[in-house]
Design an enzyme around this catalytic site. Structure first.
Site, PDB file in Angstrom:
ATOM      1  N   CYS A   2     -31.718  -9.347  -3.576  1.00 18.89           N
ATOM      2  CA  CYS A   2     -30.170  -9.811  -4.809  1.00 18.89           C
ATOM      3  C   CYS A   2     -31.846  -9.686  -6.091  1.00 18.89           C
ATOM      4  O   CYS A   2     -32.603 -10.038  -5.238  1.00 18.89           O
ATOM      5  CB  CYS A   2     -30.138 -11.195  -4.136  1.00 18.89           C
ATOM      6  SG  CYS A   2     -28.735 -11.361  -2.839  1.00 18.89           S
ATOM      7  N   ARG A  27     -31.885  -4.196  -6.737  1.00 24.46           N
ATOM      8  CA  ARG A  27     -31.882  -4.913  -6.220  1.00 24.46           C
ATOM      9  C   ARG A  27     -30.741  -5.738  -4.584  1.00 24.46           C
ATOM     10  O   ARG A  27     -30.782  -6.007  -3.496  1.00 24.46           O
ATOM     11  CB  ARG A  27     -33.109  -6.142  -6.225  1.00 24.46           C
ATOM     12  CG  ARG A  27     -34.326  -6.393  -7.180  1.00 24.46           C
ATOM     13  CD  ARG A  27     -34.693  -7.923  -7.082  1.00 24.46           C
ATOM     14  NE  ARG A  27     -34.794  -8.122  -6.480  1.00 24.46           N
ATOM     15  CZ  ARG A  27     -36.386  -8.075  -5.487  1.00 24.46           C
ATOM     16  NH1 ARG A  27     -36.715  -7.049  -5.919  1.00 24.46           N
ATOM     17  NH2 ARG A  27     -36.482  -8.643  -4.656  1.00 24.46           N
ATOM     18  N   TRP A  74     -27.181  -8.592  -2.901  1.00 22.74           N
ATOM     19  CA  TRP A  74     -26.764  -7.603  -1.075  1.00 22.74           C
ATOM     20  C   TRP A  74     -25.965  -8.773  -0.027  1.00 22.74           C
ATOM     21  O   TRP A  74     -26.947  -9.626   0.049  1.00 22.74           O
ATOM     22  CB  TRP A  74     -28.017  -6.875  -1.395  1.00 22.74           C
ATOM     23  CG  TRP A  74     -27.998  -5.510  -0.066  1.00 22.74           C
ATOM     24  CD1 TRP A  74     -27.805  -4.500  -0.384  1.00 22.74           C
ATOM     25  CD2 TRP A  74     -28.125  -6.310   1.087  1.00 22.74           C
ATOM     26  NE1 TRP A  74     -27.911  -3.942   0.936  1.00 22.74           N
ATOM     27  CE2 TRP A  74     -28.249  -4.759   2.008  1.00 22.74           C
ATOM     28  CE3 TRP A  74     -29.101  -6.965   1.744  1.00 22.74           C
ATOM     29  CZ2 TRP A  74     -28.786  -4.268   3.050  1.00 22.74           C
ATOM     30  CZ3 TRP A  74     -29.122  -6.775   3.450  1.00 22.74           C
ATOM     31  CH2 TRP A  74     -28.998  -5.282   3.567  1.00 22.74           C
ATOM     32  N   ASN A 100     -31.834 -15.528  -3.445  1.00 23.47           N
ATOM     33  CA  ASN A 100     -32.673 -13.798  -2.789  1.00 23.47           C
ATOM     34  C   ASN A 100     -33.462 -15.254  -2.068  1.00 23.47           C
ATOM     35  O   ASN A 100     -34.736 -15.462  -1.558  1.00 23.47           O
ATOM     36  CB  ASN A 100     -33.771 -13.669  -3.553  1.00 23.47           C
ATOM     37  CG  ASN A 100     -33.949 -12.477  -2.720  1.00 23.47           C
ATOM     38  OD1 ASN A 100     -33.557 -11.521  -2.215  1.00 23.47           O
ATOM     39  ND2 ASN A 100     -35.831 -11.813  -3.317  1.00 23.47           N
ATOM     40  N   GLY A 101     -32.653 -14.081  -0.604  1.00 23.48           N
ATOM     41  CA  GLY A 101     -33.409 -14.406   1.238  1.00 23.48           C
ATOM     42  C   GLY A 101     -32.589 -14.995   2.181  1.00 23.48           C
ATOM     43  O   GLY A 101     -31.472 -14.660   1.936  1.00 23.48           O
ATOM     44  N   GLU A 495     -39.163  12.406   6.415  1.00 21.89           N
ATOM     45  CA  GLU A 495     -38.873  12.023   5.328  1.00 21.89           C
ATOM     46  C   GLU A 495     -37.220  12.396   4.193  1.00 21.89           C
ATOM     47  O   GLU A 495     -36.704  12.045   3.497  1.00 21.89           O
ATOM     48  CB  GLU A 495     -39.640  12.153   4.139  1.00 21.89           C
ATOM     49  CG  GLU A 495     -39.829  11.712   2.403  1.00 21.89           C
ATOM     50  CD  GLU A 495     -39.637   9.738   2.215  1.00 21.89           C
ATOM     51  OE1 GLU A 495     -38.599   9.470   1.704  1.00 21.89           O
ATOM     52  OE2 GLU A 495     -39.268   8.866   3.523  1.00 21.89           O
ATOM     53  N   LYS A 499     -33.981  10.926   3.392  1.00 19.23           N
ATOM     54  CA  LYS A 499     -33.238  11.120   1.798  1.00 19.23           C
ATOM     55  C   LYS A 499     -31.946  11.611   1.990  1.00 19.23           C
ATOM     56  O   LYS A 499     -31.615  11.137   0.860  1.00 19.23           O
ATOM     57  CB  LYS A 499     -34.029  12.361   0.642  1.00 19.23           C
ATOM     58  CG  LYS A 499     -35.674  11.313   0.533  1.00 19.23           C
ATOM     59  CD  LYS A 499     -35.328   9.957  -0.751  1.00 19.23           C
ATOM     60  CE  LYS A 499     -36.766   9.608  -0.551  1.00 19.23           C
ATOM     61  NZ  LYS A 499     -36.806   8.829   0.634  1.00 19.23           N
ATOM     62  N   GLU A 502     -30.423   8.586   2.623  1.00 19.29           N
ATOM     63  CA  GLU A 502     -30.158   7.628   2.073  1.00 19.29           C
ATOM     64  C   GLU A 502     -28.440   7.631   0.863  1.00 19.29           C
ATOM     65  O   GLU A 502     -27.795   6.935   0.921  1.00 19.29           O
ATOM     66  CB  GLU A 502     -31.191   7.200   1.209  1.00 19.29           C
ATOM     67  CG  GLU A 502     -31.980   6.550   1.969  1.00 19.29           C
ATOM     68  CD  GLU A 502     -33.403   6.793   1.891  1.00 19.29           C
ATOM     69  OE1 GLU A 502     -33.765   5.008   1.983  1.00 19.29           O
ATOM     70  OE2 GLU A 502     -34.694   7.103   1.233  1.00 19.29           O
ATOM     71  N   HIS A 518     -36.193  20.284  23.017  1.00 21.71           N
ATOM     72  CA  HIS A 518     -36.137  19.108  24.533  1.00 21.71           C
ATOM     73  C   HIS A 518     -35.208  18.514  23.994  1.00 21.71           C
ATOM     74  O   HIS A 518     -35.565  17.318  24.478  1.00 21.71           O
ATOM     75  CB  HIS A 518     -37.767  18.600  24.909  1.00 21.71           C
ATOM     76  CG  HIS A 518     -38.502  19.857  24.529  1.00 21.71           C
ATOM     77  ND1 HIS A 518     -39.101  20.334  26.070  1.00 21.71           N
ATOM     78  CD2 HIS A 518     -39.754  19.949  24.133  1.00 21.71           C
ATOM     79  CE1 HIS A 518     -39.952  20.672  25.662  1.00 21.71           C
ATOM     80  NE2 HIS A 518     -40.114  20.822  24.575  1.00 21.71           N
ATOM     81  N   LYS A 617     -33.232  -1.666  -3.463  1.00 23.05           N
ATOM     82  CA  LYS A 617     -34.626  -1.055  -3.308  1.00 23.05           C
ATOM     83  C   LYS A 617     -35.716  -2.503  -2.526  1.00 23.05           C
ATOM     84  O   LYS A 617     -36.305  -1.546  -1.761  1.00 23.05           O
ATOM     85  CB  LYS A 617     -34.828  -1.479  -4.614  1.00 23.05           C
ATOM     86  CG  LYS A 617     -36.211  -0.390  -4.911  1.00 23.05           C
ATOM     87  CD  LYS A 617     -36.992   0.747  -4.351  1.00 23.05           C
ATOM     88  CE  LYS A 617     -37.792   1.102  -4.958  1.00 23.05           C
ATOM     89  NZ  LYS A 617     -37.903   3.224  -4.588  1.00 23.05           N
TER      90      LYS A 617
END
Length: 622
Positions: A2, A27, A74, A100-101, A495, A499, A502, A518, A617
């Site tokens: 947050c 955030r 968040w 935050n936490g 990556e 992307k 996301e 396979h 983020k």
């Protein structure tokens, strides 16, 4: 994960809080709120949704409201709604906090507080902190029955007592109606800094909320708190031991966190990569002597040269950069290397032998799992290096040494320029260790000379943005994609898939191209997009064979190839080219078109690129 911001000064607090929350919205953006202290009471406004929704419900600001706290959330405990939004007040209304936490023992504390008569309004763990502080403040006794010393400030003492009972992580800003000119911040495991201006102070999760007002800040360490008054501030531990903190310069400007002429931060940060990479490399390469100069680890290079094993630990995009690093350390330095998800490393009783170096990679320097992996590695006797972007971050201060990326602030949730810089730093370190071990000076010099040319080559890739948007438009309705690469470009495939997932919410899977047959080849259906990184490299012929396997089953091939490759076009439904480069350096080029592909797909599908759903983020919680 947050964003918190708090203000105490001589200006109207609310506009500063709202502006700070907007800069911290990357955030978290599930809900938001502010609390202002007016006439010995709290005026609290909060709502589900983003900062714009909060602004819409706020009354006209009052110049007399010069103290306040704000939060953008968040969600971890409790759904994202207005009741669960911060700030949270205690049952008496005297204490209010933003947090935050994660409080790991919140259920135990909540049960205990409920038995003591405390009433709870939300489903969050954070409200427990407000009520816990409020309980000690009201009773004037610690949990073991010890009375507060008469010379102790009651508000500070209650905060300290409460934090001794809490297990978990926190970045906190706290107010009390009986102490209208005191603001308290506290930190454990979640970032917290204090911006120091002229007769004004801002507590925040990161410098983005501060830099418009001051370039001077102090960075709190774990189990520390700061007590702010109109005349100054004091820092101490939660055990009430005074701590002296020095002011640090914030390493970026306000202009660097503005959008300028771009639509999105991700678009801006993709476009900034040539400049960011040049800054990352600047002053660190001595071509004449074929040397790399990385100031943060320079004094350790003799010891690093004798390294027997390297463990790279990270999460998400940084883990992919670490995977490139594994290839580089083994190929260029001939040092055994392995990459560990930090979230797994911390729990699996890792073996750390003499001669093992652990490299922790994190853009923010605050990633909770990576920080825990750092502590695990240090406990077992490893020398730990940090590779971070944010100066003064917790990982930067917790590791034995390290290297800063120097790419400026990265606001977009989906990391782009930090990835290229992480790979660049790992490349420089691998070249330098290799040169000290067995690489010839001529080969090292040629690699370093090529590194210098990469920013200009990325510029050429960016010129294809419109062409890549057309490819995205033609394929954006397909809900399953494959990304395939070999060797050092396999992590780039991972990556690229990440992307796309996301920000466009398209399911994508990254694989080593040889592994497709396979099992995953069963997924290929008619017109399914398969993105191949098929640059000129040691496994070029092999990956052509993999492309043929997809084509034979009706898949649509999107191929990233080397400029001037006249043969590969016949295998491609869509072709994107990148400038030629030595194989070890290719990831810094081949990743760029995949970033653009994901960006354009997300925009065309109508998604918020900078604030993708369910993501934030900086992952500062488990």
């Amino acid at each position: 994960m947050c964003g918190i911001v708090a203000y105490l000064g001589h200006k109207s607090a609310r506009p500063i809080l709202i502006e700070g929350l907007k800069r911290l919205e990357y955030r978290g953006y599930d809900s938001a709120g502010v609390a202002l202290l007016v006439d010995s009471t709290f005026e609290i406004h909060k709502t589900a949704g983003r900062i714009a929704a909060l602004e819409a419900i706020l009354p006209k600001p009052k110049a007399t409201q010069t103290v306040g706290i704000g939060h953008t959330r968040w969600a971890t405990h409790g759904e994202p709604n207005t009741v669960n939004a911060h700030p949270h007040a205690d049952a008496t209304g005297k204490i209010t906090i933003v947090h935050n936490g994660i409080i790991e023992n919140y259920s135990t504390l909540k049960k205990w507080l409920t038995e003591k008569g405390c009433k709870f309004r939300s489903a969050t763990d954070s409200e427990v902190i407000a009520n816990l502080i409020g309980y000690f403040y009201a009773t004037d006794n610690s949990r073991d029955g010890q009375h507060r010393p008469c010379d102790e400030n009651k508000f500070e003492w209650a905060v300290q007592q409460a934090l001794h009972e809490v297990c978990g992580t926190y970045g906190l800003a706290i107010m009390c109606t009986d102490y209208p000119s005191i603001l308290i911040g506290a930190k454990k495991g979640s970032p917290l800094i204090l911006g120091v201006g002229e007769s004004e102070y801002i507590i925040a999760s990161d410098a983005a909320a501060i830099v418009e007002h001051t370039t001077q800040a102090i960075y709190l360490s774990d189990n520390e708190m700061v007590v702010v008054t109109p005349t100054g501030f004091r820092t101490k531990t939660i055990d009430n031991v005074l701590v002296t903190k020095s002011l640090k310069d914030i390493e970026f400007s306000l202009e660097q966190i503005e959008l300028a002429d771009y639509e999105h931060y991700m678009q801006k940060e993709i476009a900034e990569q040539p400049t960011a990479l040049a800054t990352c490399l600047g002053g660190r390469i001595d071509l004449k002597s074929a040397r790399v100069v990385l100031g943060g680890v320079q004094n350790l290079l003799r010891d690093l040269t004798r390294t027997r094993r390297i463990i790279l630990t990270a999460c998400g995009t940084a883990w992919h950069a670490g995977l490139v690093g594994e290839f580089l350390f083994e190929q260029l330095a001939r040092i055994p290397a392995e990459v560990e998800y930090a979230s797994e490393f911390r729990y699996r009783n890792p073996i750390i032998e003499d001669g093992t170096i652990v490299i922790a990679i994190s853009q923010s320097g605050e990633t909770a799992d990576t920080l825990a992996a750092v502590e695990q590695a240090k406990e077992r006797g490893a020398r730990v290096l940090g590779l971070v972007n944010v100066v003064g971050s917790t990982i930067a201060r917790s590791t034995d040494a390290g290297v800063y990326l120097r790419v400026g602030p990265e606001i977009g949730v989906a990391s782009t320029k930090a990835f290229t810089a992480q790979v660049a730093v790992l490349t420089m370190l691998a070249i330098e260790l290799g040169r000290r071990r067995h690489l010839s000076s001529d080969f090292a010099r040629s690699l370093l000379a090529e590194l210098h040319k990469l920013p200009a080559k990325i510029d050429r890739i960016l010129e294809q943005s419109d062409h890549i948007r057309d490819i995205a438009r033609e394929n954006m309705d397909k809900e399953n994609w494959l990304f395939l690469g070999r060797g050092v470009n396999y992590p780039v495939a991972l990556e690229g898939a990440l992307k796309l997932k996301e920000i466009s919410y398209i399911h994508a899977e990254g694989l080593p191209a040889a592994e497709m047959k396979h099992g995953p080849i069963a997924l290929i259906t008619d017109q399914m997009p398969a993105v191949f990184i098929a640059t000129q490299c040691s496994q070029y012929d092999k990956i052509i064979g993999n492309i043929e396997e997809v084509r034979a089953r009706g898949g649509k091939t999107i191929i990233v190839a080397t400029e001037g490759d006249t043969d590969i076009a016949r295998y491609a439904d869509h072709l994107i080219t990148v400038p030629d480069a030595t194989e070890q350096l290719q990831p810094m080029l081949t990743v760029v078109p995949l970033q653009l592909l994901a960006y354009h797909a997300a925009v065309l599908r109508g998604h918020d690129v900078d604030k993708p759903r369910n993501l934030a983020k900086s992952v500062t919680v488990e």
